[in-house]
Structure formats: C-alpha cells, structure tokens
Design an enzyme around this catalytic site. Structure first.
Site, PDB file in Angstrom:
ATOM      1  N   HIS A   1      -7.723  -3.241  -3.762  1.00 59.01           N
ATOM      2  CA  HIS A   1      -8.413  -3.775  -2.576  1.00 59.01           C
ATOM      3  C   HIS A   1      -8.381  -5.307  -2.529  1.00 59.01           C
ATOM      4  O   HIS A   1      -8.811  -5.897  -1.533  1.00 59.01           O
ATOM      5  CB  HIS A   1      -9.862  -3.305  -2.530  1.00 59.01           C
ATOM      6  CG  HIS A   1     -10.017  -1.835  -2.331  1.00 59.01           C
ATOM      7  ND1 HIS A   1      -9.417  -1.148  -1.301  1.00 59.01           N
ATOM      8  CD2 HIS A   1     -10.703  -0.897  -3.064  1.00 59.01           C
ATOM      9  CE1 HIS A   1      -9.726   0.142  -1.388  1.00 59.01           C
ATOM     10  NE2 HIS A   1     -10.494   0.314  -2.452  1.00 59.01           N
TER      11      HIS A   1
ATOM     12  N   ASP B   1      -4.663   6.645  -4.687  1.00 54.81           N
ATOM     13  CA  ASP B   1      -6.119   6.518  -4.759  1.00 54.81           C
ATOM     14  C   ASP B   1      -6.771   7.153  -3.525  1.00 54.81           C
ATOM     15  O   ASP B   1      -6.142   7.247  -2.458  1.00 54.81           O
ATOM     16  CB  ASP B   1      -6.481   5.035  -4.842  1.00 54.81           C
ATOM     17  CG  ASP B   1      -7.920   4.770  -5.197  1.00 54.81           C
ATOM     18  OD1 ASP B   1      -8.201   4.560  -6.382  1.00 54.81           O
ATOM     19  OD2 ASP B   1      -8.767   4.776  -4.280  1.00 54.81           O
TER      20      ASP B   1
ATOM     21  N   HIS C   1      -8.963   5.803  -1.714  1.00 52.02           N
ATOM     22  CA  HIS C   1      -9.109   4.748  -0.716  1.00 52.02           C
ATOM     23  C   HIS C   1      -7.776   4.055  -0.465  1.00 52.02           C
ATOM     24  O   HIS C   1      -6.976   3.871  -1.382  1.00 52.02           O
ATOM     25  CB  HIS C   1     -10.125   3.702  -1.181  1.00 52.02           C
ATOM     26  CG  HIS C   1     -11.453   4.267  -1.566  1.00 52.02           C
ATOM     27  ND1 HIS C   1     -11.742   4.672  -2.849  1.00 52.02           N
ATOM     28  CD2 HIS C   1     -12.574   4.487  -0.824  1.00 52.02           C
ATOM     29  CE1 HIS C   1     -12.989   5.123  -2.893  1.00 52.02           C
ATOM     30  NE2 HIS C   1     -13.513   5.015  -1.681  1.00 52.02           N
TER      31      HIS C   1
ATOM     32  N   ASP D   1      -9.819   9.121  -7.924  1.00 50.10           N
ATOM     33  CA  ASP D   1     -11.026   9.407  -7.159  1.00 50.10           C
ATOM     34  C   ASP D   1     -10.787  10.333  -5.972  1.00 50.10           C
ATOM     35  O   ASP D   1     -11.727  10.663  -5.240  1.00 50.10           O
ATOM     36  CB  ASP D   1     -11.733   8.125  -6.708  1.00 50.10           C
ATOM     37  CG  ASP D   1     -10.787   7.075  -6.150  1.00 50.10           C
ATOM     38  OD1 ASP D   1      -9.565   7.308  -6.139  1.00 50.10           O
ATOM     39  OD2 ASP D   1     -11.270   6.005  -5.740  1.00 50.10           O
TER      40      ASP D   1
END
Length: 347
Positions: A159, A194, A196, A283
C-alpha cells in the site's frame, strides 16, 4: 533449497490502533504474525537467514527522497512540538502540488494516506529491516544463487506508494524487490494475491512498461483501499496495458480466486516476463479477521501450484495475512505446493 529471510528488527514496530467506523481499534498488523509465519518456515525446513544490509540505494530507487527523510525524522519532529508517542495524521491535502509543508502535522498529512500507518520511535528501524529482507531475497534470485526465495516482510509494503504510507505499509518491499530484479531481467511481473489491492505498487509502476503489475483482490467498491484496484485501471503513458486488476465480489472463495489467477498468469505469459515477484498476501483466507474473501488452505496450495507452474525466477514477498488459526497453515500449503511444482526446475 529455497532460502527465507527475516530480521529480528522487524518485530520492533507496533502501531497499536487505527480508525475504523469512527472508533479506534487494534491494528492487526502485529509482531505476533511474523512469529506465527516463522513456525511455517521451520516446518517447511527452509533455511531462515538474517539479511545483509544493502543500504539505502535499493530503497531510494523506488521512494522519493523527501519521503525517506520524513520516515526517518518525523517522530523526533513530532515529539519536539509536543506530539504523542505515535505520529498519526489529522489532515490530508486535496492534492500535493503546492509547497512542501514545514510543520510536522503538515508533513504527516502529506506523507500518510490514512490512520493505519502510525509512526513510532522504532517504525523506521522495522520498515528498513523489512525492505532489506526483500532485497536479500531478490539478490539471491537475481544473482543466480537460487531459482526462488522467500522474504518474510513485516511491516508489509504494497500500500506504500513512492511518497505516501498507508494500510500498515511504509516501504514498498515488492516494488523494491522488482527493481532489484530489473538490474538483471528486462521484464519483471509483480503478481499481488493479497486480499487488498496493491495500490502503492500500482502507483509506482503505472507509467512503466518494463514492470507489469497484476492484482487479485476484493472489489474496492466495497473494500479497502476503495479508490484504486478497478478493472478499468490499465496504466498510463508507456505503461498503458501493463497494469491489470482482477477485483472479486466479497466472499469469493477458491474457485473464483483461481479463475482470476488463471487470467493473471496468462497475461504474465503474454508479457513474456523474465522474472516475477509474488506479493504474497494470505489475508484472502476464509479464516482471516478481515473476512473479505474465503480462500481455504487447500486453495492456497492450488495458488502455489499454479504460480510455481510458470517456471520463472521468483521472489515471494510477504504482504498481509493476520493472526488466525490457519495463518501458518496457509503459508505452509502455498510454499509446499510451489516447491513441489518447481522441484524439477534448473537452478
């Protein structure tokens, strides 16, 4: 044998809380998750090494100098004007085109995208060590010492853009690893699995055609990071057509994830990549506290098998994956299947 890298300095950062639905909640990106993942590495029988210090050069090849100075100095500046033990932004600019701020509060808003990346006195030390872990794994592959290597990066990185922290991330370890691979390989792909979207990675390479970025993730219309990760985002300028997003509906399980993975791997093949970085978030697990997707341990094994089947020099960079009953098992299943698929590949 695949080598794995991790530094004890990566345990020093602990961000405490972030804002969710208007209230402070515990940050799930805790030192314990690295300790849990280490148990999987030991179970796999991998050689877990402490990375060498490769200095600031590989990090500065990705991140802006103002940002690197900020990460190293903001905590002391913040404390000097009476700030708390954690640097947390209280204001964000509409854009970043004006003069660079002088005050610590302004700098925090300028360089921190949200409240989930607080900076303590030890954050830089851990983020720096996490980046060195990724660099060590990339150098192991780039220099021909191994076909693949695993970097247990914590804090994670995908991120973080070239000058903005966010989503528990400070330095973009996957991007740094890819840039190291570019010193040898002409065409590098970063595949992010991931939960996200890897918005920082996308931002860094969005106008480049030498590094293809691909991300499979929960649909950002419903999930963090919200503003990036849509299928329509394809890159710009020289990078047009070199960015690919595969957003999935919330709750998607193994079949949907594996179908998107097949599409991403086909695109990597069309790109004729020479090497690949896997931004290995765990995740997407059905057991993860974020609960966005529903990939099972068996699903992670199939993901590892399919990725191993592309038979390219590969750096595995740990991204998300939070404390749960299956966190270690998911990593074990992924790497076991990946190694089994690549067992016959030449070193």
């Amino acid at each position: 044998m695949m080598h794995a890298y991790f530094s004890a300095d990566q345990l020093r950062h602990h961000g405490q809380t972030f804002m969710v639905a208007g209230e402070a909640r515990p940050i799930p990106e805790v030192p314990e998750r690295a300790e849990i993942l280490t148990t999987a590495i030991k179970r796999l029988g991998l050689d877990l090494r402490t990375p060498d210090d490769f200095g600031m050069g590989p990090i500065a090849a990705i991140h802006a100098p103002e940002y690197l100075k900020f990460l190293q100095t903001i905590h002391a500046e913040w404390k000097a004007v009476g700030g708390s033990d954690l640097v947390v932004p209280g204001i964000h600019p509409f854009d970043r085109l004006g003069p660079y701020p002088r005050s610590p509060a302004g700098k925090a808003g300028f360089h921190m995208g949200d409240t989930s990346c607080p900076i303590s006195a030890t954050t830089w030390q851990s983020a720096y060590a996490s980046a060195q872990t990724a660099i060590a794994a990339a150098c192991q592959v780039r220099d021909g010492n191994a076909r693949s290597a695993y970097a247990l990066c914590r804090p994670p990185g995908h991120h973080a853009s070239r000058d903005i922290a966010g989503g528990f991330c400070y330095l973009n370890n996957s991007a740094i690893a890819a840039q190291e691979l570019r010193l040898k390989y002409d065409r590098v792909a970063i595949l992010d699995v991931d939960l996200h979207h890897g918005n920082g990675t996308q931002h860094i390479f969005y106008a480049r055609d030498d590094v293809m970025t691909l991300s499979i993730h929960a649909d950002p219309r419903d999930f963090y990071p919200f503003f990036w990760g849509h299928a329509e985002e394809r890159g710009q300028d020289a990078g047009l057509g070199f960015n690919h997003n595969y957003p999935l509906p919330l709750g998607s399980g193994d079949d949907a994830f594996l179908a998107a993975l097949d599409r991403a791997l086909a695109m990597i093949d069309h790109f004729s990549a020479d090497a690949v970085v896997i931004a290995l978030g765990l995740d997407a697990s059905s057991d993860d506290p974020f609960g966005g997707l529903a990939v099972t341990p068996g699903g992670f094994a199939k993901i590892g098998e399919k990725i191993g089947g592309i038979n390219l020099p590969t750096v595995l960079v740990q991204e998300g994956g939070y404390v749960s009953n299956t966190l270690a098992e998911n990593l074990f299943q992924f790497i076991s299947a990946f190694q089994a698929t690549t067992a016959g590949s030449p070193e």
